[in-house]
Design a protein around this motif. Sequence first.
Motif, short mmCIF file in Angstrom:
data_model
loop_
_atom_site.label_atom_id
_atom_site.label_comp_id
_atom_site.label_asym_id
_atom_site.label_seq_id
_atom_site.Cartn_x
_atom_site.Cartn_y
_atom_site.Cartn_z
N PRO A 1 -96.26 58.83 -11.31
CA PRO A 1 -96.69 57.42 -11.26
C PRO A 1 -96.97 56.84 -12.65
O PRO A 1 -96.74 55.66 -12.89
CB PRO A 1 -97.98 57.46 -10.42
CG PRO A 1 -97.88 58.73 -9.62
CD PRO A 1 -97.11 59.70 -10.45
N GLU A 2 -97.45 57.69 -13.61
CA GLU A 2 -97.77 57.19 -14.96
C GLU A 2 -96.54 56.58 -15.64
O GLU A 2 -96.66 55.65 -16.42
CB GLU A 2 -98.31 58.33 -15.85
CG GLU A 2 -99.69 58.85 -15.48
CD GLU A 2 -99.66 59.70 -14.22
OE1 GLU A 2 -98.68 60.44 -14.03
OE2 GLU A 2 -100.62 59.60 -13.43
N SER A 3 -95.37 57.17 -15.36
CA SER A 3 -94.15 56.68 -16.02
C SER A 3 -93.87 55.23 -15.68
O SER A 3 -93.21 54.52 -16.44
CB SER A 3 -92.95 57.54 -15.62
OG SER A 3 -93.16 58.88 -15.90
N TRP A 4 -94.37 54.77 -14.53
CA TRP A 4 -94.02 53.43 -14.03
C TRP A 4 -95.07 52.39 -14.35
O TRP A 4 -94.92 51.22 -13.98
CB TRP A 4 -93.81 53.51 -12.51
CG TRP A 4 -92.64 54.38 -12.16
CD1 TRP A 4 -92.63 55.73 -12.11
CD2 TRP A 4 -91.32 53.95 -11.84
NE1 TRP A 4 -91.37 56.19 -11.77
CE2 TRP A 4 -90.55 55.11 -11.61
CE3 TRP A 4 -90.71 52.70 -11.74
CZ2 TRP A 4 -89.21 55.05 -11.27
CZ3 TRP A 4 -89.37 52.64 -11.40
CH2 TRP A 4 -88.63 53.81 -11.17
N LYS A 5 -96.14 52.80 -15.05
CA LYS A 5 -97.23 51.85 -15.29
C LYS A 5 -96.86 50.77 -16.29
O LYS A 5 -97.33 49.66 -16.21
CB LYS A 5 -98.49 52.61 -15.75
CG LYS A 5 -99.21 53.27 -14.58
CD LYS A 5 -100.48 53.95 -15.00
CE LYS A 5 -101.17 54.57 -13.77
NZ LYS A 5 -102.25 55.47 -14.16
N LYS A 6 -96.02 51.11 -17.28
CA LYS A 6 -95.62 50.11 -18.28
C LYS A 6 -94.42 49.34 -17.75
O LYS A 6 -93.34 49.90 -17.54
CB LYS A 6 -95.28 50.81 -19.60
CG LYS A 6 -95.19 49.87 -20.78
CD LYS A 6 -95.10 50.64 -22.07
CE LYS A 6 -94.86 49.75 -23.27
NZ LYS A 6 -95.91 48.79 -23.55
N SER A 7 -94.62 48.05 -17.53
CA SER A 7 -93.58 47.27 -16.84
C SER A 7 -92.28 47.18 -17.63
O SER A 7 -91.21 46.99 -17.06
CB SER A 7 -94.10 45.86 -16.51
OG SER A 7 -94.57 45.23 -17.67
N ALA A 8 -92.35 47.33 -18.97
CA ALA A 8 -91.11 47.29 -19.77
C ALA A 8 -90.17 48.43 -19.41
O ALA A 8 -88.96 48.33 -19.61
CB ALA A 8 -91.47 47.36 -21.26
N ASN A 9 -90.73 49.53 -18.89
CA ASN A 9 -89.89 50.69 -18.56
C ASN A 9 -89.19 50.56 -17.21
O ASN A 9 -88.24 51.29 -16.93
CB ASN A 9 -90.75 51.96 -18.51
CG ASN A 9 -91.35 52.30 -19.85
OD1 ASN A 9 -90.87 51.84 -20.89
ND2 ASN A 9 -92.41 53.08 -19.85
N VAL A 10 -89.69 49.66 -16.35
CA VAL A 10 -89.28 49.68 -14.94
C VAL A 10 -87.77 49.56 -14.74
O VAL A 10 -87.17 50.38 -14.05
CB VAL A 10 -90.06 48.63 -14.13
CG1 VAL A 10 -89.46 48.43 -12.75
CG2 VAL A 10 -91.52 49.05 -14.00
N PRO A 11 -87.08 48.54 -15.32
CA PRO A 11 -85.64 48.43 -15.05
C PRO A 11 -84.86 49.67 -15.47
O PRO A 11 -83.94 50.11 -14.77
CB PRO A 11 -85.20 47.21 -15.86
CG PRO A 11 -86.45 46.44 -16.11
CD PRO A 11 -87.55 47.45 -16.20
#
Length: 975
Positions: free
Chosen positions: A702-712
């Motif tokens: 879940p930590e990997s997805w916390k920064k919205s810039a990484n999501v796409p």
Amino acid sequence: MEWNPETLQFLSQCFLNTLSPLPEPRRRAEAALAEASERSNYGLAVLQLVAEPSVDEQIRHAAAVNFKNHLKARWAPSPPKEPNVPSLTPISNSEKELIKSLIVSLMLKLSPKIQSQLSEALAVIGKHDFPLQWPTLLPELVANLVSLTQANDYVSVNGVLATINSLFKKFRYQFKTNELLVDLKECLDKFAKPLLELFKRTVNVIDQAVASGAADAATLKLYVESQRLCCRIFYSLNFQELPEFFEDHMDEWMIEFKKYLTVKYPVLEDSGNDGLAVVDGLRAAVCENIGLYMEKEEELFQKYLSGFVEAVWSLLVVSSASSSRERLTVTAIKFLTTVSTSVHHALFERDDILEQICQSIVIPNVMLRDEDEELFEMNYIEFIRRDMEGSDLDTRRRIACELLKGIAMHYKVKVTEKVSLQIKNCLALFAQNPEANWKYKDCAIYLVVSLATKKAGGSSVSTDLIDVENFFGSVIVPELQSRDVNAFPMLKAGALKFFTMFRNQLPKAVAMALLPDVVRFLAAESNVVHSYAASCIEKLLLVKDEGTRARYTATDISPFLLVLMSNLFSALEKPESEENQYIMKCIMRVLGVAEISRDVASACITGLTNVLNRVCQNPKNPIFNHYLFESVAVLIRRACERDPTLISAFEGSLFPSLQMILANDVSEFFPYAFQLLSQLVELNRPPVPQHYVQIFEILLLPESWKKSANVPALVRLLQAFLRKAPHELNQQGRLSNVLGIFNTLISSPSTDEQGFYVLNTVIENLGYDVISPFVGHIWVSLFNRLQHGRTVKFMKNLVIFMSLFLVKHGLQNLVVSMNAVQKDVFHTIVEQFWVPNLKLITGSVELKLTSVASTKLICESSTLLDSKVRGKMLDSIVTLISRPEEERLSEEPDVPDFGETVGYNATFVHLYNAGKKEEDPLKEVNDPKQYLVASLANHAASSPGTYPQLIRENLEAANQAALLQLCSSYNLSIV
């Protein structure tokens, strides 16, 4: 936070420690202040510390800076850009009112250094509250101005004027709105008259001081600065439209404006220090004011025009010769340029005037000066920004050429004749003594390049000043063929710039003969020269013939490809060019065109990973970094398309770098790293190598997805794994983790589209037996969003998802799984959401998928849906497949959610060369129109008469005609 001796001691010690050279006490103090700033009345306490005379000046200055920054952050806090970051607590209204009541009087009592910080803090408040929520501010400032002027305290007068100037700047460049005009009227009513009174009083003070000979330079400097600030405030108040008060008092302003352009103040101008610069600052402000009136109120200004043109002209002839007077020169030439393009252009018609403009204004300002050479050598990035990227509109070289362009609008033949003659004279002077007179050749090249006309809608340029091929052959080619790439670097840069600028006009054979020479210049020591060489090659590779066909191909560059790549990577090792964006962009462009052999691929991946490892230590230049990752992506794509066996070699080179990015938390590079990993996963043939499984595990945290810039980028990588290794998903509860990610993404309007991408990939790549235990939870999440905060975008994505579900897992599973969550919900969703939103679908793959799924639904659901719903569904299908997008799309788009405007789109950067091919889940269907008609005809044959009635009762007349036309086109009938 109460103001008492303990608070004074605590804050004083903290601010003293923030100035410590030692990092530990500094960090502790900053942390303590950050914690204290959460308490109420913190800003007020800091302001009181700033005003405390017993505290050391340095500490109070540090406190003033902190106070200003505190107001910036908390007067009207912006919502956080990241979803999990808490909002800042705003300053309370009661504290705001107390600050507003104190700040002006405190500001005027303090030293100029602290005063300037409080002036900026006041401007921060003014940005949000002035004038309507702070009606007492302007009267208070005016009252202070009156008393300070009477006391002849021009240090404080200028402090107040600087504050008012900051407050009024908003009237300059904002769009005209009713709200802005209301604010402007309020300021005019309260300050137009006091401004004129102060201006006239200072005029008299200056005149008396000069006449009596009593003025010393320091005093006169304060008076002149006061007039400059009055002129800047004049500019702000007149920017939107000419106010009545200023029209009524135009004579009073204009007489003094002209005086300041013509009168000299030797006591100040000859005093050394910055005396001349201060007077020139006032003259430049006057030039901006008369330029504004010339643009906006030409008719009213007409009676003053000839006098001002003469005054500005005389000033320019003197100032053009001095390199220290650039700001005045630029604003003065801008004024003449405005006049030259107006109805008063005849002022420039005479031959002798044009001659004088060329000789006394243009040539002196275009000729290189010592500071240009210094900029070229010491700050190549700024030099290129001004010289090649067109941001030099406010430099004397460019603005002098803009004056010629302005005059040429009405007297093109005359200007061409005069400038052509100047170019010939410059080249003749160069020919007499090339060593000593090289700047004349540079001047000639600069005039040709700067006065070239860009053709609309393209990169082509044209010029009437010279014959391009002849000039290129006689003037430019000798520079490019010079054996010493380091001799006369500014001339070499000019020649390369000319080649780049006129690349479309030069025949391919001519350009190709010189391309190896341009490659040589990549080895030049001058940063500008090797940057221009790289830019020239990069731009040449973009030239198109007949609109689309590339003029230069892989075959053209293959003879010197290895030397070219070697020189490009060597240039990245030169001092100051370690992160040269022009070099890296050229590498990217060459790799996009060249035939990439195994040798080239091996050398390039080694070079690129070395650079990547270096920039990971301290990412500084985002443009360079972007081209670096694009270069890696294009190399992977083109080399592996040609030779798939290279994938493992690329993985061996790249994996350590990508792992370093993730392990060292180089967050700026995360989106790039995930896109490159996606590209590598997609290029692999199943089974995916084991070293990717570790990355898959990181991906599911879940930590990997916390920064919205990484999501796409993470979604793209997740999709790649789901397509290439679906069996991995079945193990160790991973599918549950993936659907947890979907659940998080779908809950926010800023990421719901990415959530659908994940969900669609799961539905498309896994069997129904695998996903069936989770389908109920999926529907619950989707129905929750449908009830709370649905948008048009969400509903379109829901239609696409349901369509994919239907074609992959059948109507029966779709209906049963939905109705298991809520009785008969399928019918409601189809009627209220699927049917009305189907016609809004865009994208060829999405259009085919939804129209085919909807067709299947009509033909297979006669027992599930009544004829009216099926009829309306058919109407939507026909609209979707027969009408162009612009006719069927909603006129009112969604109002973007805050998350959409400040979320990942602000920081996520898509890698063009790592883009994936769009997957088509219905490869077996070629034509959705034919599929519709054939399915209906086939189904209608089993129950004749049903469909004609359904069509008559539910389809719009235009859609009935369109359906009939489709039947005719495919030679089918619906009975």
